[in-house]
Design an enzyme around this catalytic site. Structure first.
Site, mmCIF file in Angstrom:
data_model
loop_
_atom_site.group_PDB
_atom_site.id
_atom_site.type_symbol
_atom_site.label_atom_id
_atom_site.label_comp_id
_atom_site.label_asym_id
_atom_site.label_seq_id
_atom_site.Cartn_x
_atom_site.Cartn_y
_atom_site.Cartn_z
ATOM 1 N N GLU A 44 8.418 3.609 -9.367
ATOM 2 C CA GLU A 44 7.544 4.760 -9.587
ATOM 3 C C GLU A 44 7.702 5.791 -8.461
ATOM 4 O OE1 GLU A 44 2.706 5.397 -10.222
ATOM 5 O OE2 GLU A 44 3.490 3.493 -9.461
ATOM 6 N N LYS A 112 2.957 9.472 -17.102
ATOM 7 C CA LYS A 112 2.072 8.311 -16.987
ATOM 8 C C LYS A 112 0.722 8.586 -17.652
ATOM 9 C CE LYS A 112 0.355 5.226 -13.289
ATOM 10 N NZ LYS A 112 0.389 5.024 -11.824
ATOM 11 N N CYS A 148 3.728 1.806 -13.883
ATOM 12 C CA CYS A 148 2.755 1.012 -13.136
ATOM 13 C C CYS A 148 1.479 0.709 -13.913
ATOM 14 C CB CYS A 148 2.453 1.678 -11.794
ATOM 15 S SG CYS A 148 1.802 0.509 -10.551
ATOM 16 N N LEU A 322 -0.732 -8.295 26.440
ATOM 17 C CA LEU A 322 -0.740 -9.748 26.237
ATOM 18 C C LEU A 322 -1.848 -10.377 27.072
ATOM 19 C CD1 LEU A 322 3.091 -10.623 26.320
ATOM 20 C CD2 LEU A 322 1.625 -10.270 24.322
ATOM 21 N N GLY A 324 -2.869 -13.678 26.556
ATOM 22 C CA GLY A 324 -2.817 -15.134 26.521
ATOM 23 C C GLY A 324 -3.683 -15.708 25.417
ATOM 24 N N ASN A 404 -16.793 -3.163 29.055
ATOM 25 C CA ASN A 404 -16.021 -2.149 28.343
ATOM 26 C C ASN A 404 -15.139 -1.328 29.280
ATOM 27 O OD1 ASN A 404 -17.050 -2.934 25.893
ATOM 28 N ND2 ASN A 404 -18.618 -1.344 25.805
#
Length: 576
Positions: A44, A112, A148, A322, A324, A404
């Protein structure tokens, strides 16, 4: 014998990249022609890309779309294959359309009929529905064209095509977004539809990521008995060719006469003559690819969404904070699988509250993945903030403000690296946190793409376990799975101080968000009434955070994005 050779071009277009999409289309056209195909079906709106959203309001975009359809048509000159190409038809209005193209000419256009306007779809905002069926005749075979949502409609236009017009095959150009379980749902539905109407189906789905949406592919051919005789790969580009025996339609109809009594609407019909069937050599054996387990399905969707967002927006590398913990570990895994280890950077930003264990876990993960890491402590900067604010904060006890601050310092570090090196910052918040507001605005929410924002915390663990098993070794360290989840913003902190156990929380969230149950209905399933109300109130109060969050991959039936449109200013509280 009625035998049709059908090729499905399960491809990954880029929205607005007409030249790139045309190139992909031409390559698929050459493959289909080399294979002696009678019919080639694209997804589509393949030429412009899907969903175009407010680009539909730009006349220049619509003109380019038409220009590139004409360019594609020129490449079909002197070829024997008939092509169904998705494009925007915009003569007197805008239509989601499919062009029938052969030998340099546009033989006809289907518009359509069924325009979805729910969930992530806004097609009635942009398109006018079609009012006419289109049947393509290739030799003695009649092919009905649909797009679709047309086949997701319970009755029409499938009924009129199969029962009223007697088509042998319904071809469907699709851009059907993924959610968990959608591949098997779609497969079962099309099988049932083909069986009910005694008509074969050739379904070509888009594949790839577009902002928060992922299209999973899974293109298929189903015979008139409802048997899926070819099922394409998920989350991969593929050009599928199938030899389809359409004599099966009559055999099925003779055995099961139900269709004789079904009623249809009286749509006007246009029939396009597309020449004769081609002489064929050889035979294309059908392939039915197996469906993956749930965790693999989700994992591959997340990879697809991240990979395409990064590549299609011109980034090369990403950077991740990261901690952990489990969330950042899974995001690092997904990024490494999607982009390659050389394109993923990890940053450890320890504070005085960060345990040695967390640092070691993050370093072990990075080593196992082979990604480069940097350690940039935040303690001195945090103390500098506290010293600067000491006079203003005088007389007030430490609270969430100081927590924060740490998250926002880390967010600043990551955004500085992004600015300096052009790396895209990946946030690491999950759906459980986004639902309840257990995240810091402009802190851990700072970034360009939120990979797992639609993944519940319990699923984060499940996908991580599956990944280690799939890889056959401990990529994500075992200690990350077993230690209590914590933000480590103060001594002894754990997530469960403010949230119910994730096994409880996630089920309440799922019932409320995806299933749409009221608190009373949720409580009736055995959940504590106060807990249910507390959770729904957290969802209500934190809408302002979600409105400012980075977009991310949608994998559920209802994600916090295009299909979640709650107001921020809202005093309605759920009764119980």
């Amino acid at each position: 014998m009625k035998r049709l050779r059908v090729t499905l071009a399960q491809l990954n277009p880029t929205l607005g990249d007409f030249e790139g999409n045309l190139k992909k289309a031409i390559e698929a056209l050459r493959v289909a022609e080399d294979r002696g195909s009678d019919l080639l079906v694209f997804p589509e709106l393949f030429l412009p890309g899907y969903p175009p959203e407010d680009l539909m309001l730009r006349l220049s975009f619509l003109r380019e779309n038409r220009k590139y359809l004409q360019k594609f048509a020129q490449h079909t000159r002197n070829l024997g294959v008939t092509v169904l190409m998705g494009f925007i038809d915009s003569d007197e209005d805008a239509y989601n359309a499919a062009a029938v193209v052969k030998d340099g000419e546009i033989l006809g256009v289907y518009r359509k009929i069924s325009l979805p306007n729910y969930g992530v779809f806004d097609e009635r905002r942009y398109f006018k529905p079609g009012e006419e069926l289109l049947v393509v005749k290739i030799g003695n075979i009649k092919v009905g064209v649909t797009i679709c949502e047309d086949i997701w409609n319970p009755v029409e236009p499938s009924a009129s095509l199969s029962l009223g017009e007697g088509v042998h095959l319904i071809a469907n150009l699709s851009a059907s977004p993924y959610h968990v379980g959608k591949p098997v749902l779609r497969k079962d539905y099309l099988s049932m539809k083909a069986y009910d109407y005694h008509v074969a189906m050739a379904y070509c789905n888009m594949v790839g990521g577009q902002d928060e949406l992922v299209f999973d592919g899974g293109s298929m051919v189903v015979d008139a008995s409802g048997e899926v005789i070819n099922y394409g790969k998920l989350f991969e580009e593929e050009i599928i060719t199938v030899d389809l025996d359409l004599d099966e339609n009559l055999r099925v109809s003779l055995v099961d006469p139900r269709r004789r009594y079904m009623k249809t609407q009286n749509y006007p019909v246009k029939t396009v003559e597309a020449g004769n069937l081609r002489e064929k050599s050889g035979h294309f054996e059908p392939v039915v690819n197996p469906l993956p387990v749930r965790e693999e399905e989700m994992f591959r969707a997340l990879i697809t969404g991240l990979r395409d967002y990064v590549r299609k927006n011109g980034f090369e590398k990403v950077v991740i904070g990261l901690s952990g913990g489990m969330d950042s570990s899974l995001v690092a895994v997904i990024a490494t699988e999607a982009l390659g280890k050389e394109n993923v950077k990890g940053v450890l930003m320890p504070s005085m509250y960060t345990s040695k264990e967390s640092i070691e876990d993050a370093q072990t993960l990075a080593k196992n993945l082979g990604i480069e890491t940097f350690i940039i402590p935040i303690t001195d900067v945090f103390h500098s903030y506290l010293e600067t604010l000491k006079g203003v904060f005088a007389g007030r006890e430490p609270d969430i403000t100081e927590e924060n601050l740490q998250a926002r310092i880390r967010g600043n570090y990551l955004m500085a690296l992004s600015n300096k090196f052009g790396w895209l910052v990946l946030t690491t918040g999950n759906k459980s946190e986004m639902a309840t507001g257990y995240a810091t605005l402009y802190g851990d929410m700072a970034g360009g793409f939120a990979v797992i924002k639609d993944v519940y915390k319990t699923d984060v663990y499940r996908i991580g376990r599956w990944y280690n098993s799939w890889r056959g070794k401990e990529i994500i360290p075992e200690n990350i799975f077993v230690k209590p989840p914590t933000a480590e913003l103060r001594p002894g902190q754990t997530d469960q101080e403010k949230l119910p156990p994730y096994e409880v929380l996630d089920e309440i969230l799922r019932l409320y968000i995806e299933e749409g149950l009221d608190p009373e209905e949720i409580a009736s399933k055995g959940f504590d009434r106060k807990t249910v109300l507390d959770v729904t109130e957290m969802i209500r109060k934190n809408e302002y955070k979600r409105k400012q969050a980075a977009i991310g991959v949608k994998i559920s039936t209802r994600a916090f994005g295009k299909d979640w449109r709650m107001p921020i200013t809202n005093r309605f509280k759920e009764p119980l």
